[in-house]
Design a protein around this motif. Structure first.
Motif, PDB file in Angstrom:
ATOM      1  N   LYS A  99     -22.741  -6.352 -29.729  1.00 12.09           N
ATOM      2  CA  LYS A  99     -23.093  -6.196 -28.322  1.00 12.09           C
ATOM      3  C   LYS A  99     -22.359  -5.037 -27.648  1.00 12.09           C
ATOM      4  CE  LYS A  99     -19.645  -9.489 -26.537  1.00 12.09           C
ATOM      5  NZ  LYS A  99     -19.465 -10.740 -25.790  1.00 12.09           N
ATOM      6  N   LEU A 100     -21.304  -4.545 -28.269  1.00 10.02           N
ATOM      7  CA  LEU A 100     -20.546  -3.435 -27.696  1.00 10.02           C
ATOM      8  C   LEU A 100     -21.146  -2.075 -28.049  1.00 10.02           C
ATOM      9  CD1 LEU A 100     -16.918  -4.721 -28.406  1.00 10.02           C
ATOM     10  CD2 LEU A 100     -18.289  -5.016 -26.326  1.00 10.02           C
ATOM     11  N   LYS A 101     -22.104  -2.061 -28.960  1.00  9.27           N
ATOM     12  CA  LYS A 101     -22.715  -0.814 -29.412  1.00  9.27           C
ATOM     13  C   LYS A 101     -24.064  -0.580 -28.727  1.00  9.27           C
ATOM     14  CE  LYS A 101     -19.505  -0.254 -32.614  1.00  9.27           C
ATOM     15  NZ  LYS A 101     -18.489   0.818 -32.514  1.00  9.27           N
ATOM     16  N   ALA A 102     -24.452   0.681 -28.647  1.00  8.99           N
ATOM     17  CA  ALA A 102     -25.804   1.017 -28.184  1.00  8.99           C
ATOM     18  C   ALA A 102     -26.818   0.550 -29.223  1.00  8.99           C
ATOM     19  CB  ALA A 102     -25.923   2.515 -27.958  1.00  8.99           C
ATOM     20  N   THR A 103     -28.052   0.337 -28.787  1.00  6.80           N
ATOM     21  CA  THR A 103     -29.111  -0.142 -29.681  1.00  6.80           C
ATOM     22  C   THR A 103     -30.300   0.807 -29.619  1.00  6.80           C
ATOM     23  OG1 THR A 103     -28.445  -2.445 -29.382  1.00  6.80           O
ATOM     24  CG2 THR A 103     -30.684  -2.051 -30.191  1.00  6.80           C
ATOM     25  N   ARG A 104     -30.804   1.164 -30.791  1.00  7.86           N
ATOM     26  CA  ARG A 104     -31.985   2.025 -30.878  1.00  7.86           C
ATOM     27  C   ARG A 104     -33.105   1.276 -31.579  1.00  7.86           C
ATOM     28  NH1 ARG A 104     -28.240   6.867 -32.997  1.00  7.86           N
ATOM     29  NH2 ARG A 104     -27.256   7.367 -30.998  1.00  7.86           N
ATOM     30  N   ILE A 164     -35.624  -6.902 -26.019  1.00 10.13           N
ATOM     31  CA  ILE A 164     -34.570  -6.273 -25.225  1.00 10.13           C
ATOM     32  C   ILE A 164     -34.085  -7.228 -24.134  1.00 10.13           C
ATOM     33  CG2 ILE A 164     -34.078  -4.429 -23.570  1.00 10.13           C
ATOM     34  CD1 ILE A 164     -35.871  -2.601 -25.228  1.00 10.13           C
ATOM     35  N   ASN A 165     -35.013  -7.894 -23.462  1.00 11.63           N
ATOM     36  CA  ASN A 165     -34.615  -8.852 -22.427  1.00 11.63           C
ATOM     37  C   ASN A 165     -33.801  -9.998 -23.017  1.00 11.63           C
ATOM     38  OD1 ASN A 165     -35.710  -7.635 -20.078  1.00 11.63           O
ATOM     39  ND2 ASN A 165     -37.762  -8.320 -20.651  1.00 11.63           N
ATOM     40  N   PHE A 166     -34.175 -10.424 -24.230  1.00  5.87           N
ATOM     41  CA  PHE A 166     -33.403 -11.467 -24.917  1.00  5.87           C
ATOM     42  C   PHE A 166     -31.989 -10.974 -25.212  1.00  5.87           C
ATOM     43  CE2 PHE A 166     -31.781 -12.831 -29.048  1.00  5.87           C
ATOM     44  CZ  PHE A 166     -31.641 -14.206 -28.846  1.00  5.87           C
ATOM     45  N   LEU A 167     -31.865  -9.756 -25.735  1.00 10.54           N
ATOM     46  CA  LEU A 167     -30.551  -9.209 -26.069  1.00 10.54           C
ATOM     47  C   LEU A 167     -29.699  -9.031 -24.815  1.00 10.54           C
ATOM     48  CD1 LEU A 167     -31.632  -6.541 -28.726  1.00 10.54           C
ATOM     49  CD2 LEU A 167     -30.501  -8.728 -29.170  1.00 10.54           C
ATOM     50  N   GLN A 170     -25.780  -7.358 -22.113  1.00  8.96           N
ATOM     51  CA  GLN A 170     -25.971  -5.912 -22.163  1.00  8.96           C
ATOM     52  C   GLN A 170     -26.854  -5.464 -21.005  1.00  8.96           C
ATOM     53  OE1 GLN A 170     -27.392  -5.978 -26.376  1.00  8.96           O
ATOM     54  NE2 GLN A 170     -25.885  -4.361 -26.674  1.00  8.96           N
ATOM     55  N   THR A 171     -26.844  -4.184 -20.739  1.00  4.96           N
ATOM     56  CA  THR A 171     -27.682  -3.617 -19.689  1.00  4.96           C
ATOM     57  C   THR A 171     -28.687  -2.652 -20.304  1.00  4.96           C
ATOM     58  OG1 THR A 171     -25.980  -1.929 -19.304  1.00  4.96           O
ATOM     59  CG2 THR A 171     -25.973  -3.866 -17.857  1.00  4.96           C
ATOM     60  N   ALA A 172     -29.748  -2.355 -19.552  1.00  7.90           N
ATOM     61  CA  ALA A 172     -30.842  -1.537 -20.089  1.00  7.90           C
ATOM     62  C   ALA A 172     -30.385  -0.150 -20.502  1.00  7.90           C
ATOM     63  CB  ALA A 172     -31.970  -1.434 -19.057  1.00  7.90           C
ATOM     64  N   ASP A 173     -29.314   0.347 -19.888  1.00 13.13           N
ATOM     65  CA  ASP A 173     -28.858   1.699 -20.226  1.00 13.13           C
ATOM     66  C   ASP A 173     -28.137   1.777 -21.571  1.00 13.13           C
ATOM     67  OD1 ASP A 173     -26.499   0.429 -19.585  1.00 13.13           O
ATOM     68  OD2 ASP A 173     -25.922   1.825 -17.990  1.00 13.13           O
ATOM     69  N   LYS A 174     -28.137   0.678 -22.327  1.00  9.56           N
ATOM     70  CA  LYS A 174     -27.614   0.675 -23.690  1.00  9.56           C
ATOM     71  C   LYS A 174     -28.723   0.822 -24.739  1.00  9.56           C
ATOM     72  CE  LYS A 174     -23.178   0.026 -22.930  1.00  9.56           C
ATOM     73  NZ  LYS A 174     -22.179   1.054 -23.340  1.00  9.56           N
ATOM     74  N   PHE A 175     -29.974   0.986 -24.286  1.00  2.00           N
ATOM     75  CA  PHE A 175     -31.099   0.978 -25.219  1.00  2.00           C
ATOM     76  C   PHE A 175     -31.831   2.317 -25.239  1.00  2.00           C
ATOM     77  CE2 PHE A 175     -30.239  -3.400 -24.170  1.00  2.00           C
ATOM     78  CZ  PHE A 175     -30.358  -4.047 -25.389  1.00  2.00           C
ATOM     79  N   HIS A 176     -32.170   2.750 -26.445  1.00  2.00           N
ATOM     80  CA  HIS A 176     -32.903   3.992 -26.694  1.00  2.00           C
ATOM     81  C   HIS A 176     -34.098   3.641 -27.580  1.00  2.00           C
ATOM     82  CE1 HIS A 176     -32.814   8.187 -28.905  1.00  2.00           C
ATOM     83  NE2 HIS A 176     -33.924   8.011 -28.213  1.00  2.00           N
ATOM     84  N   ILE A 177     -35.286   3.986 -27.132  1.00  2.00           N
ATOM     85  CA  ILE A 177     -36.510   3.715 -27.901  1.00  2.00           C
ATOM     86  C   ILE A 177     -37.037   5.022 -28.466  1.00  2.00           C
ATOM     87  CG2 ILE A 177     -38.723   2.519 -27.905  1.00  2.00           C
ATOM     88  CD1 ILE A 177     -36.422   0.830 -26.838  1.00  2.00           C
ATOM     89  N   ILE A 178     -37.275   5.044 -29.768  1.00  2.00           N
ATOM     90  CA  ILE A 178     -37.823   6.220 -30.456  1.00  2.00           C
ATOM     91  C   ILE A 178     -39.192   5.834 -30.997  1.00  2.00           C
ATOM     92  CG2 ILE A 178     -37.484   7.881 -32.337  1.00  2.00           C
ATOM     93  CD1 ILE A 178     -34.454   7.086 -32.177  1.00  2.00           C
TER      94      ILE A 178
END
Length: 470
Positions: A85-90, A151-154, A160-168
């Motif tokens: 949970k401390l890391k960004a998610t892609r 993402i909402n589940f995570l 976590q907040t939305a600014d931790k997520f990157h979608i490719i």
């Protein structure tokens, strides 16, 4: 619409179906009304399939995983994974490709984790994308809703907040990524890898990827020829993001050929009835994947158009005006260039695709009598050295010769150059030549190197050209 009746019994288990809308538990409702269907851009109105038919999977890769974990929005399942949970998610969402390339998202996750400590989730929806084109385009909406749900589940379970997520997203997946951004506001970043054109170009912003979908949207265009007869460029043209990249002009990639066939037969792309090898379309994710390990091979230059770039009019970079295409694009200061600026760069025909650019200006000294021949130079740096690069072919006579160089090696700081020449035909006079001076400008930062040569050399003799003495 016939499919809805055929699937009616199944749909009762998941939601309610209507003539123009279908709803799925936890994912919301989907309409086939405009802008989703019945428009000039999207003439066929289709409702997305039942989620079970699309067969979406979430494959989690982390620095602690030797293999992936298949995950779901389920606390018990997530508890036994290495999700941090401390890391960004892609999230990586693929689109259509041939069977041999269907697992590229997994390979991209593995490449990322060699250099970056993140949670990387490779998506699969192979069944949903192997459908008639209009159907696949609408199935992507369900995939987007599933990613948004995850993402909402995570965010809910890991604070976590939305600014931790990157979608490719690639192809149809790029527009699915845009839909995720609409469903989950304030995402950090969306990367569109050659967003697909049919059913999206010219369509409402609610349908396609655009700058409102995330705080930072970057787009790579690799197959943007018009979707017309015997061109069939699958990718969208024109700027779509906060920053748009056009490698090799964005239309036809080195080592690839044009698609051909009739644009009226969209489904033929999927069914093998159109000459479509996916090469140009696939280059977008291939470039991005390589950029995660060799970022500086993808320096992009602001330029008004591909013709100006090809003519060398936008070389070199000045100030902070050149971003790195791919993973490092987010480091670029968007305020350093006008809104709507296009960025161009050159890549190779095969891996490694990244190129390192220079401009060489050579002062040739030698026989005043014109002599048909060839000239070559090479770069020697503190890391590597290049092979011989052809500087000129034609008549050799004293004067300046200039060339833009793109090499696949990051040689580091240039310590020395070499010069060599050959006759085109036998010359009994046996002339000699020297690169008496070489000015080399590095593209990425406008750094200039000066080298000074000595005595003239004969044919096929390599002349060392060291830095000029100050």
């Amino acid at each position: 619409m016939t499919q809805i009746w055929v699937l009616g019994a199944v749909l009762c288990l998941f939601g309610s179906a209507y003539a123009d809308e279908v709803c799925y538990d936890g994912l919301g409702c989907f309409s086939d009304l405009p802008p989703w269907g019945g428009t000039k851009e999207r003439p066929l109105a289709k409702l997305p399939w039942v989620p079970g038919m699309i067969e979406t999977r979430f494959l989690l890769f982390t620095p602690k995983n030797k293999y992936y974990h298949e995950i779901k929005a389920d606390a018990k399942i997530m508890k036994v994974t290495n999700y941090n949970k401390l890391k960004a998610t892609r999230f990586i969402i693929p689109g259509y490709l041939e069977a041999k390339d269907e697992d590229w998202a997994q390979h991209m996750c593995k490449d990322m984790l060699k250099w970056d400590s993140v949670n990387c989730i490779a998506m699969e929806w192979k069944a949903g994308v192997r459908a008639p084109y209009a159907q696949a385009a609408n199935n992507a909406r369900v995939v987007a809703a599933q990613v948004a749900h995850m993402i909402n589940f995570l965010m809910g379970n890991y604070k976590q907040t939305a600014d931790k997520f990157h979608i490719i997203g690639h192809s149809l997946g790029a527009h699915a990524a845009g839909e995720v951004g609409r469903l989950v506001p304030n995402l950090a970043r969306i990367t569109g890898l050659d967003p697909v054109e049919p059913y999206f170009q010219g369509a409402s912003r609610d349908v396609r990827l655009d700058t409102s979908d995330a705080a930072f949207v970057d787009v790579i265009h690799t197959d943007s020829l018009p979707f017309t007869k015997n061109k069939l460029g699958l990718g969208m043209s024109g700027n779509m993001g906060h920053i748009d990249f056009y490698p090799n002009g964005g239309e036809l990639m080195p080592g690839c050929s044009k698609n051909s066939g009739s644009p009226s037969n969209l489904d033929g792309i999927w069914e093998g009835n159109v000459n479509f090898d996916g090469c140009n379309h696939a280059r977008a994710y291939q470039y991005y994947s390589e950029s995660t390990v060799k970022a500086h091979g993808f320096v992009a230059y602001p330029c008004p158009d591909k013709e100006s770039f090809a003519a060398g009019m936008c070389f070199p970079c000045t100030g902070a005006s050149c971003p790195l295409m791919g993973q490092s694009a987010i480091k670029f200061n968007l305020t350093s260039v006008p809104t709507g600026t296009k960025f161009f760069l050159t890549t190779g025909k095969k891996e490694p695709f990244g190129r390192y650019s220079y401009r060489a200006k050579v002062l040739l000294d030698g026989s005043v009598w014109p002599n048909p021949g060839f000239m070559y130079i090479s770069l020697k740096g503190d890391r590597e050295e290049t092979e011989s690069i052809q500087l000129h072919v034609g008549m050799l006579s004293p004067g300046f010769y200039e060339l833009l160089i793109n090499t696949d090696k990051d040689v580091g700081e240039i310590k020395e150059m070499t010069f060599q020449w050959n006759n085109h035909i036998f010359n009994p006079i046996k002339p000699t030549y020297s690169a008496s001076r070489i000015e080399l400008v590095r593209g990425k930062d406008n750094k200039t190197y000066n080298f000074c040569g000595g005595d003239r050399v004969g044919e096929k003799v390599i002349q060392s050209v060291p830095p000029c003495k100050t």
